[in-house]
Design a protein around this motif. Structure first.
Motif, mmCIF file in Angstrom:
data_model
loop_
_atom_site.group_PDB
_atom_site.id
_atom_site.type_symbol
_atom_site.label_atom_id
_atom_site.label_comp_id
_atom_site.label_asym_id
_atom_site.label_seq_id
_atom_site.Cartn_x
_atom_site.Cartn_y
_atom_site.Cartn_z
ATOM 1 N N GLY A 122 47.147 72.185 55.566
ATOM 2 C CA GLY A 122 47.652 71.046 54.805
ATOM 3 C C GLY A 122 46.875 69.772 55.050
ATOM 4 N N VAL A 123 45.754 69.640 54.426
ATOM 5 C CA VAL A 123 44.923 68.451 54.551
ATOM 6 C C VAL A 123 45.456 67.382 53.610
ATOM 7 N N GLN A 124 45.458 66.143 54.062
ATOM 8 C CA GLN A 124 45.901 65.035 53.213
ATOM 9 C C GLN A 124 44.722 64.549 52.378
ATOM 10 N N PHE A 125 44.883 64.525 51.074
ATOM 11 C CA PHE A 125 43.843 64.072 50.173
ATOM 12 C C PHE A 125 44.237 62.735 49.561
ATOM 13 N N HIS A 126 43.259 61.937 49.252
ATOM 14 C CA HIS A 126 43.479 60.714 48.478
ATOM 15 C C HIS A 126 43.663 61.156 47.031
ATOM 16 N N LYS A 127 44.835 60.848 46.444
ATOM 17 C CA LYS A 127 45.108 61.264 45.072
ATOM 18 C C LYS A 127 45.519 60.056 44.248
ATOM 19 N N ASP A 128 45.101 60.071 42.983
ATOM 20 C CA ASP A 128 45.486 58.982 42.085
ATOM 21 C C ASP A 128 46.918 59.190 41.587
ATOM 22 N N ASN A 130 48.028 60.371 38.977
ATOM 23 C CA ASN A 130 48.219 61.626 38.240
ATOM 24 C C ASN A 130 48.011 62.861 39.113
ATOM 25 N N GLY A 131 47.754 62.650 40.405
ATOM 26 C CA GLY A 131 47.549 63.771 41.312
ATOM 27 C C GLY A 131 46.123 64.268 41.397
ATOM 28 N N ASN A 132 45.170 63.573 40.751
ATOM 29 C CA ASN A 132 43.759 63.960 40.830
ATOM 30 C C ASN A 132 43.186 63.531 42.179
ATOM 31 N N ILE A 133 42.386 64.389 42.780
ATOM 32 C CA ILE A 133 41.781 64.069 44.080
ATOM 33 C C ILE A 133 40.668 63.049 43.884
ATOM 34 N N LEU A 134 40.716 61.995 44.688
ATOM 35 C CA LEU A 134 39.702 60.940 44.643
ATOM 36 C C LEU A 134 38.620 61.226 45.682
ATOM 37 N N GLN A 135 37.388 60.921 45.314
ATOM 38 C CA GLN A 135 36.243 61.085 46.213
ATOM 39 C C GLN A 135 35.569 59.747 46.419
ATOM 40 N N GLN A 136 34.880 59.619 47.530
ATOM 41 C CA GLN A 136 34.071 58.439 47.809
ATOM 42 C C GLN A 136 33.124 58.196 46.639
ATOM 43 N N GLY A 137 33.048 56.957 46.140
ATOM 44 C CA GLY A 137 32.129 56.629 45.057
ATOM 45 C C GLY A 137 32.698 56.777 43.659
ATOM 46 N N ASP A 138 33.915 57.298 43.528
ATOM 47 C CA ASP A 138 34.538 57.440 42.209
ATOM 48 C C ASP A 138 34.805 56.078 41.572
ATOM 49 N N THR A 139 35.035 56.102 40.273
ATOM 50 C CA THR A 139 35.487 54.919 39.542
ATOM 51 C C THR A 139 36.929 55.159 39.141
ATOM 52 N N VAL A 140 37.777 54.152 39.389
ATOM 53 C CA VAL A 140 39.189 54.251 39.044
ATOM 54 C C VAL A 140 39.585 53.059 38.182
ATOM 55 N N THR A 141 40.724 53.189 37.491
ATOM 56 C CA THR A 141 41.265 52.120 36.661
ATOM 57 C C THR A 141 42.650 51.764 37.187
ATOM 58 N N LEU A 142 42.944 50.487 37.250
ATOM 59 C CA LEU A 142 44.263 50.045 37.687
ATOM 60 C C LEU A 142 45.300 50.355 36.613
ATOM 61 N N ILE A 143 46.471 50.827 37.034
ATOM 62 C CA ILE A 143 47.534 51.126 36.073
ATOM 63 C C ILE A 143 48.671 50.104 36.182
ATOM 64 N N ILE A 185 43.562 48.982 47.934
ATOM 65 C CA ILE A 185 44.415 49.304 46.790
ATOM 66 C C ILE A 185 45.184 50.574 47.110
ATOM 67 N N LEU A 186 46.456 50.603 46.795
ATOM 68 C CA LEU A 186 47.246 51.823 46.957
ATOM 69 C C LEU A 186 46.864 52.817 45.863
ATOM 70 N N THR A 187 46.679 54.055 46.260
ATOM 71 C CA THR A 187 46.246 55.099 45.314
ATOM 72 C C THR A 187 47.245 55.329 44.200
ATOM 73 N N LYS A 188 48.524 55.037 44.439
ATOM 74 C CA LYS A 188 49.533 55.240 43.387
ATOM 75 C C LYS A 188 49.386 54.258 42.229
ATOM 76 N N TYR A 189 48.528 53.227 42.385
ATOM 77 C CA TYR A 189 48.334 52.246 41.334
ATOM 78 C C TYR A 189 47.004 52.409 40.588
ATOM 79 N N VAL A 190 46.347 53.569 40.774
ATOM 80 C CA VAL A 190 45.067 53.790 40.088
ATOM 81 C C VAL A 190 45.064 55.165 39.430
ATOM 82 N N LYS A 191 44.173 55.293 38.437
ATOM 83 C CA LYS A 191 43.913 56.613 37.868
ATOM 84 C C LYS A 191 42.393 56.805 37.830
ATOM 85 N N LYS A 192 41.993 58.024 38.097
ATOM 86 C CA LYS A 192 40.571 58.361 38.130
ATOM 87 C C LYS A 192 40.005 58.381 36.724
ATOM 88 N N GLN A 193 38.784 57.855 36.569
ATOM 89 C CA GLN A 193 38.137 57.882 35.249
ATOM 90 C C GLN A 193 37.358 59.157 35.075
#
Length: 193
Positions: A122-128, A130-143, A185-193
């Motif tokens: 059970g590894v903890q992942f950074h998720k946006d 919508n539940g998408n896994i975020l990676q270093q260097g990604d672009t996200v949009t504020l919701i 930024i809290l991950t619950k306030y972003v979505k991955k592009q």
């Protein structure tokens, strides 16, 4: 003959864990032990992502693979099988397989050397949001509109945050620049592009 050629020949051009035939690569089983080809395995992309914890662990996937791969005569395949079984050791199928598996003292020392076997699947992942896994260097949009504490900055919905950094000790936070200012930024306030 290169290591990759040796592995291709040894495996018959299939993943030495799953038997998959596509998207195969050479994986060195750490720590390096100067075992030649016996210190490497030929694996597919899904196995690699799961082993390196870049993807959520898939118990059903491994349940169909590990009880077979653990009997391989290749030391590196045995070591990886043992480590992955230990990640799922709280599940009955993995505990049963571990009870049947035997590694000699030298191979068991090799398998334990990285400490990977002590970690849960059970590894903890950074998720946006919508539940998408975020990676270093990604672009996200504020919701959501965000007021930045200690600043007059107000980040609006739809603002793009490029080249994010993951906060390593907190899977619910990322860092990114908005208007030239680095903020958390809290991950619950972003979505991955």
């Amino acid at each position: 003959m290169t290591i990759e050629q040796q592995l291709q020949e040894r495996s018959g051009n299939v993943c030495e864990l799953s038997g998959a035939t596509g998207n195969l690569s050479v994986y060195e089983v750490q720590p390096a032990r100067n075992l030649g080809a016996d210190g490497f395995i030929y694996i597919d992309a899904k196995c690699l992502a799961q082993i390196e914890k870049k993807e959520e662990p898939d118990s059903a996937f491994w349940q169909n693979i590990l009880p077979t791969s653990m009997w391989s005569e290749v030391p590196a395949v045995q070591v990886v099988s043992w480590r992955m079984l230990n990640r799922f050791r709280d599940e009955g199928w993995a505990a049963d397989a571990l009870d049947m598996m035997y590694l000699d003292d030298e191979l068991l020392e090799y398998a334990k050397a990285t400490g990977d076997h002590t970690q849960d699947a059970g590894v903890q992942f950074h998720k946006d949001s919508n539940g998408n896994i975020l990676q270093q260097g990604d672009t996200v949009t504020l919701i959501k509109d965000l007021d930045v504490k200690g600043s007059t900055l107000n980040a609006k919905v739809g603002t793009a945050v490029r080249n994010i950094r993951l906060v390593h000790d907190n899977h619910e936070q990322i860092e990114g620049k908005i208007d030239g200012q680095l903020i958390v930024i809290l991950t619950k306030y972003v979505k991955k592009q």
